[in-house]
Write a protein that holds these residues in place. Structure first.
Motif, PDB file in Angstrom:
ATOM      1  N   VAL A 186      -5.730   4.517   7.075  1.00 55.52           N
ATOM      2  CA  VAL A 186      -5.128   3.226   6.772  1.00 55.52           C
ATOM      3  C   VAL A 186      -3.615   3.371   6.749  1.00 55.52           C
ATOM      4  CG1 VAL A 186      -4.883   1.451   4.990  1.00 55.52           C
ATOM      5  CG2 VAL A 186      -7.126   2.472   5.430  1.00 55.52           C
ATOM      6  N   GLY A 187      -2.950   2.479   7.468  1.00 57.28           N
ATOM      7  CA  GLY A 187      -1.493   2.483   7.433  1.00 57.28           C
ATOM      8  C   GLY A 187      -0.992   1.951   6.100  1.00 57.28           C
ATOM      9  N   VAL A 188       0.104   2.503   5.605  1.00 59.34           N
ATOM     10  CA  VAL A 188       0.632   2.084   4.303  1.00 59.34           C
ATOM     11  C   VAL A 188       2.079   1.623   4.461  1.00 59.34           C
ATOM     12  CG1 VAL A 188      -0.901   3.680   3.087  1.00 59.34           C
ATOM     13  CG2 VAL A 188       1.424   4.407   3.661  1.00 59.34           C
ATOM     14  N   ASP A 189       2.608   1.050   3.381  1.00 60.55           N
ATOM     15  CA  ASP A 189       3.977   0.535   3.407  1.00 60.55           C
ATOM     16  C   ASP A 189       5.009   1.570   2.975  1.00 60.55           C
ATOM     17  OD1 ASP A 189       3.396  -2.411   3.951  1.00 60.55           O
ATOM     18  OD2 ASP A 189       2.156  -2.044   2.184  1.00 60.55           O
ATOM     19  N   HIS A 190       4.643   2.393   1.976  1.00 57.91           N
ATOM     20  CA  HIS A 190       5.615   3.321   1.407  1.00 57.91           C
ATOM     21  C   HIS A 190       4.911   4.557   0.860  1.00 57.91           C
ATOM     22  CE1 HIS A 190       8.655   0.147   1.542  1.00 57.91           C
ATOM     23  NE2 HIS A 190       7.830  -0.649   0.872  1.00 57.91           N
ATOM     24  N   GLY A 191       5.724   5.568   0.514  1.00 56.18           N
ATOM     25  CA  GLY A 191       5.237   6.716  -0.224  1.00 56.18           C
ATOM     26  C   GLY A 191       5.224   6.410  -1.709  1.00 56.18           C
ATOM     27  N   PHE A 192       4.479   7.188  -2.472  1.00 53.71           N
ATOM     28  CA  PHE A 192       4.370   6.950  -3.910  1.00 53.71           C
ATOM     29  C   PHE A 192       5.737   6.797  -4.573  1.00 53.71           C
ATOM     30  CE2 PHE A 192       0.136   9.477  -4.008  1.00 53.71           C
ATOM     31  CZ  PHE A 192      -0.577   8.347  -3.670  1.00 53.71           C
ATOM     32  N   ARG A 193       6.659   7.697  -4.248  1.00 54.10           N
ATOM     33  CA  ARG A 193       7.948   7.744  -4.948  1.00 54.10           C
ATOM     34  C   ARG A 193       8.830   6.519  -4.691  1.00 54.10           C
ATOM     35  NH1 ARG A 193       6.956  13.169  -3.688  1.00 54.10           N
ATOM     36  NH2 ARG A 193       7.048  14.581  -5.489  1.00 54.10           N
ATOM     37  N   GLU A 194       8.477   5.735  -3.675  1.00 49.88           N
ATOM     38  CA  GLU A 194       9.278   4.546  -3.363  1.00 49.88           C
ATOM     39  C   GLU A 194       8.826   3.311  -4.131  1.00 49.88           C
ATOM     40  OE1 GLU A 194      10.206   4.265   1.063  1.00 49.88           O
ATOM     41  OE2 GLU A 194       8.584   5.753   1.054  1.00 49.88           O
ATOM     42  N   ALA A 195       7.766   3.436  -4.913  1.00 52.28           N
ATOM     43  CA  ALA A 195       7.235   2.277  -5.637  1.00 52.28           C
ATOM     44  C   ALA A 195       8.155   1.885  -6.783  1.00 52.28           C
ATOM     45  CB  ALA A 195       5.846   2.596  -6.175  1.00 52.28           C
ATOM     46  N   GLU A 196       8.453   0.604  -6.883  1.00 52.37           N
ATOM     47  CA  GLU A 196       9.277   0.105  -7.979  1.00 52.37           C
ATOM     48  C   GLU A 196       9.073  -1.392  -8.136  1.00 52.37           C
ATOM     49  OE1 GLU A 196      13.436  -0.477  -5.465  1.00 52.37           O
ATOM     50  OE2 GLU A 196      13.212   1.250  -6.797  1.00 52.37           O
ATOM     51  N   SER A 197       9.356  -1.901  -9.334  1.00 54.29           N
ATOM     52  CA  SER A 197       9.306  -3.341  -9.649  1.00 54.29           C
ATOM     53  C   SER A 197       7.979  -3.989  -9.270  1.00 54.29           C
ATOM     54  CB  SER A 197      10.468  -4.069  -8.927  1.00 54.29           C
ATOM     55  OG  SER A 197      11.702  -3.534  -9.321  1.00 54.29           O
ATOM     56  N   LEU A 198       6.890  -3.438  -9.781  1.00 59.37           N
ATOM     57  CA  LEU A 198       5.569  -3.990  -9.522  1.00 59.37           C
ATOM     58  C   LEU A 198       5.000  -4.614 -10.791  1.00 59.37           C
ATOM     59  CD1 LEU A 198       4.039  -1.038  -7.447  1.00 59.37           C
ATOM     60  CD2 LEU A 198       5.097  -3.122  -6.568  1.00 59.37           C
ATOM     61  N   ASP A 199       4.239  -5.696 -10.620  1.00 62.40           N
ATOM     62  CA  ASP A 199       3.568  -6.312 -11.772  1.00 62.40           C
ATOM     63  C   ASP A 199       2.351  -5.498 -12.202  1.00 62.40           C
ATOM     64  OD1 ASP A 199       5.273  -8.576 -11.911  1.00 62.40           O
ATOM     65  OD2 ASP A 199       4.254  -9.404 -10.173  1.00 62.40           O
ATOM     66  N   ALA A 200       1.706  -4.871 -11.236  1.00 62.33           N
ATOM     67  CA  ALA A 200       0.530  -4.049 -11.523  1.00 62.33           C
ATOM     68  C   ALA A 200       0.474  -2.901 -10.521  1.00 62.33           C
ATOM     69  CB  ALA A 200      -0.748  -4.883 -11.442  1.00 62.33           C
ATOM     70  N   VAL A 201      -0.129  -1.815 -10.940  1.00 66.47           N
ATOM     71  CA  VAL A 201      -0.325  -0.674 -10.043  1.00 66.47           C
ATOM     72  C   VAL A 201      -1.788  -0.273 -10.130  1.00 66.47           C
ATOM     73  CG1 VAL A 201       0.475   0.903 -11.874  1.00 66.47           C
ATOM     74  CG2 VAL A 201       0.335   1.703  -9.506  1.00 66.47           C
ATOM     75  N   VAL A 202      -2.458  -0.223  -8.982  1.00 65.52           N
ATOM     76  CA  VAL A 202      -3.890   0.074  -8.936  1.00 65.52           C
ATOM     77  C   VAL A 202      -4.111   1.387  -8.191  1.00 65.52           C
ATOM     78  CG1 VAL A 202      -6.171  -0.746  -8.252  1.00 65.52           C
ATOM     79  CG2 VAL A 202      -4.395  -2.399  -8.885  1.00 65.52           C
ATOM     80  N   LEU A 208       0.842  -1.192   0.000  1.00 69.08           N
ATOM     81  CA  LEU A 208       0.000   0.000   0.000  1.00 69.08           C
ATOM     82  C   LEU A 208       0.879   1.245   0.000  1.00 69.08           C
ATOM     83  CD1 LEU A 208      -2.679  -1.026   2.674  1.00 69.08           C
ATOM     84  CD2 LEU A 208      -2.663  -1.475   0.210  1.00 69.08           C
ATOM     85  N   PHE A 209       0.474   2.227  -0.810  1.00 61.16           N
ATOM     86  CA  PHE A 209       1.239   3.463  -0.955  1.00 61.16           C
ATOM     87  C   PHE A 209       0.340   4.676  -0.735  1.00 61.16           C
ATOM     88  CE2 PHE A 209       3.249   0.229  -3.485  1.00 61.16           C
ATOM     89  CZ  PHE A 209       4.619   0.432  -3.324  1.00 61.16           C
ATOM     90  N   SER A 210       0.922   5.728  -0.170  1.00 61.23           N
ATOM     91  CA  SER A 210       0.226   7.013  -0.043  1.00 61.23           C
ATOM     92  C   SER A 210       1.210   8.125  -0.392  1.00 61.23           C
ATOM     93  CB  SER A 210      -0.309   7.215   1.381  1.00 61.23           C
ATOM     94  OG  SER A 210       0.769   7.442   2.282  1.00 61.23           O
ATOM     95  N   GLU A 211       0.705   9.322  -0.443  1.00 64.25           N
ATOM     96  CA  GLU A 211       1.543  10.463  -0.809  1.00 64.25           C
ATOM     97  C   GLU A 211       2.735  10.607   0.137  1.00 64.25           C
ATOM     98  OE1 GLU A 211       2.912  13.547  -2.941  1.00 64.25           O
ATOM     99  OE2 GLU A 211       0.857  12.941  -3.395  1.00 64.25           O
ATOM    100  N   ASP A 212       2.467  10.572   1.450  1.00 62.39           N
ATOM    101  CA  ASP A 212       3.546  10.802   2.424  1.00 62.39           C
ATOM    102  C   ASP A 212       4.163   9.524   2.970  1.00 62.39           C
ATOM    103  OD1 ASP A 212       1.613   9.838   4.155  1.00 62.39           O
ATOM    104  OD2 ASP A 212       1.318  11.729   5.215  1.00 62.39           O
ATOM    105  N   GLY A 213       3.617   8.362   2.606  1.00 58.01           N
ATOM    106  CA  GLY A 213       4.186   7.110   3.086  1.00 58.01           C
ATOM    107  C   GLY A 213       3.824   6.792   4.523  1.00 58.01           C
ATOM    108  N   LYS A 214       2.907   7.533   5.105  1.00 60.09           N
ATOM    109  CA  LYS A 214       2.529   7.306   6.501  1.00 60.09           C
ATOM    110  C   LYS A 214       1.141   6.680   6.578  1.00 60.09           C
ATOM    111  CE  LYS A 214       5.446  11.107   8.103  1.00 60.09           C
ATOM    112  NZ  LYS A 214       5.491  12.447   8.749  1.00 60.09           N
ATOM    113  N   THR A 215       0.117   7.492   6.401  1.00 59.19           N
ATOM    114  CA  THR A 215      -1.245   6.971   6.411  1.00 59.19           C
ATOM    115  C   THR A 215      -2.010   7.558   5.238  1.00 59.19           C
ATOM    116  OG1 THR A 215      -2.069   8.759   7.834  1.00 59.19           O
ATOM    117  CG2 THR A 215      -1.310   6.730   8.917  1.00 59.19           C
ATOM    118  N   ALA A 216      -3.129   6.927   4.908  1.00 63.44           N
ATOM    119  CA  ALA A 216      -4.043   7.445   3.893  1.00 63.44           C
ATOM    120  C   ALA A 216      -5.423   7.511   4.530  1.00 63.44           C
ATOM    121  CB  ALA A 216      -4.064   6.538   2.670  1.00 63.44           C
TER     122      ALA A 216
END
Length: 307
Positions: A50-66, A34-42
């Motif tokens: 909702v707690g998330v795993d990373h910020g948007f800019r940290e996303a890489e090597s994904l099969d799909a992005v929703v 799960l990703f959000s703008e600040d990488g904290k909560t959405a």
């Protein structure tokens, strides 16, 4: 990718079928981050964080992005999200969207030449901002590696269809059973409930007239033309509307056009005069007065409240 004010029901409806596919098979068919703008909560539109795993800019090597968005999607700044999604797609990620996330993909140019869909309430705004986009009214659309769906539980229907495509009907059926659904709805099924149910009327001629009205928003027809279209007299048409809906056909027709205008005011930056014309009003003054009479405030005030 959870945007500000994302739809909680669309988010969970998309995620839970994947979890249940893993559970039904005893294998890890799907994994997610799960990703959000600040990488904290959405924060969803219902106020739940909702707690998330990373910020948007940290996303890489994904099969799909929703992209999961929600209310006021047109009012938010999606530049950082768009840049990340474009990068992910460039390196092979399949782009998808639930609820109003299709607006973000459209703004990123990722739906050009593809068929897509969005929540029925947001369809007029999406088409106004992207007139060349092929926007359908179906529950979901899977066009090559692009997948979009309407709001609410339509995300579950789309994910069940993807599970069936990727892992077979047995797995998809097992997940459907776990969700306590009687069947997987087809993509081609309409988003909105049957007009008979929606309006609480059964008269076939009245329903046909209203359907004609909903298809003649920007180019208004007269009540005589509508009556002729279903084989009744204008007086009979008046009686039908008064008996079943407690209003006149003209008032109901104006309401349909004003509701359409309201969505455009809330969802687009179209000039108010253009919205008036797109809703079948020949002058800004007549549009403004009609809007004030129906909603209790002017089109200008509607737009200010939406910003």
């Amino acid at each position: 990718m959870l945007t500000e004010q994302f739809s909680m029901i669309a988010f969970t409806a998309a995620l839970e079928p994947l979890r249940l596919a893993n559970r039904a098979t005893g294998r890890k068919l799907y994994d997610w981050l799960l990703f959000s703008e600040d990488g904290k909560t959405a924060e969803a539109s219902n106020g739940v964080r909702v707690g998330v795993d990373h910020g948007f800019r940290e996303a890489e090597s994904l099969d799909a992005v929703v992209v999961c968005s929600g209310v006021d999607v047109q009012q938010l700044d999606h530049r950082s999200l768009i840049a990340v999604v474009r990068k992910l797609v460039k390196f092979g990620a399949a782009p998808g969207a639930v609820c109003t996330g299709a607006y973000v993909l459209a703004k990123a140019g990722l739906l050009d030449g593809r068929r897509c869909t969005i929540h029925w309430e947001n369809r007029p705004g999406l088409q106004a901002d992207f007139p060349d986009l092929d926007v359908g009214e179906d529950l979901f659309e899977i066009d090559g590696d692009r997948f979009t769906c309407a709001g609410g539980v339509a995300a579950a229907d789309m994910m069940l269809s993807l599970i069936k495509r990727d892992h077979g009907e047995v797995v998809a059926t097992a997940v459907t059973d776990q969700l306590i659904l009687h069947r997987v709805r087809e993509a081609s099924e309409r988003q909105r409930m049957d007009m008979r149910t929606r309006l609480g009327v059964a008269d076939p001629k009245l329903l046909r007239v209203i359907a004609l009205m909903e298809r003649a928003i920007d180019r208004p027809q007269t009540m005589e033309e509508f009556a002729r279209g279903v084989g009744v007299s204008p007086r009979q048409l008046e009686r039908l509307f008064l008996k079943h809906l407690g209003t006149s056909p003209n008032r109901h027709y104006i309401k349909i056009r004003l509701d359409h205008a309201c969505q455009l005011l809330r969802q687009t930056r179209m000039p108010i005069l253009d919205i008036a014309m797109a809703s079948g009003f020949s002058s800004a003054s007549y549009f403004s007065q009609s809007y004030l009479d129906h909603f209790g405030h002017t089109p200008s005030n509607e737009r200010k409240a939406a910003v």
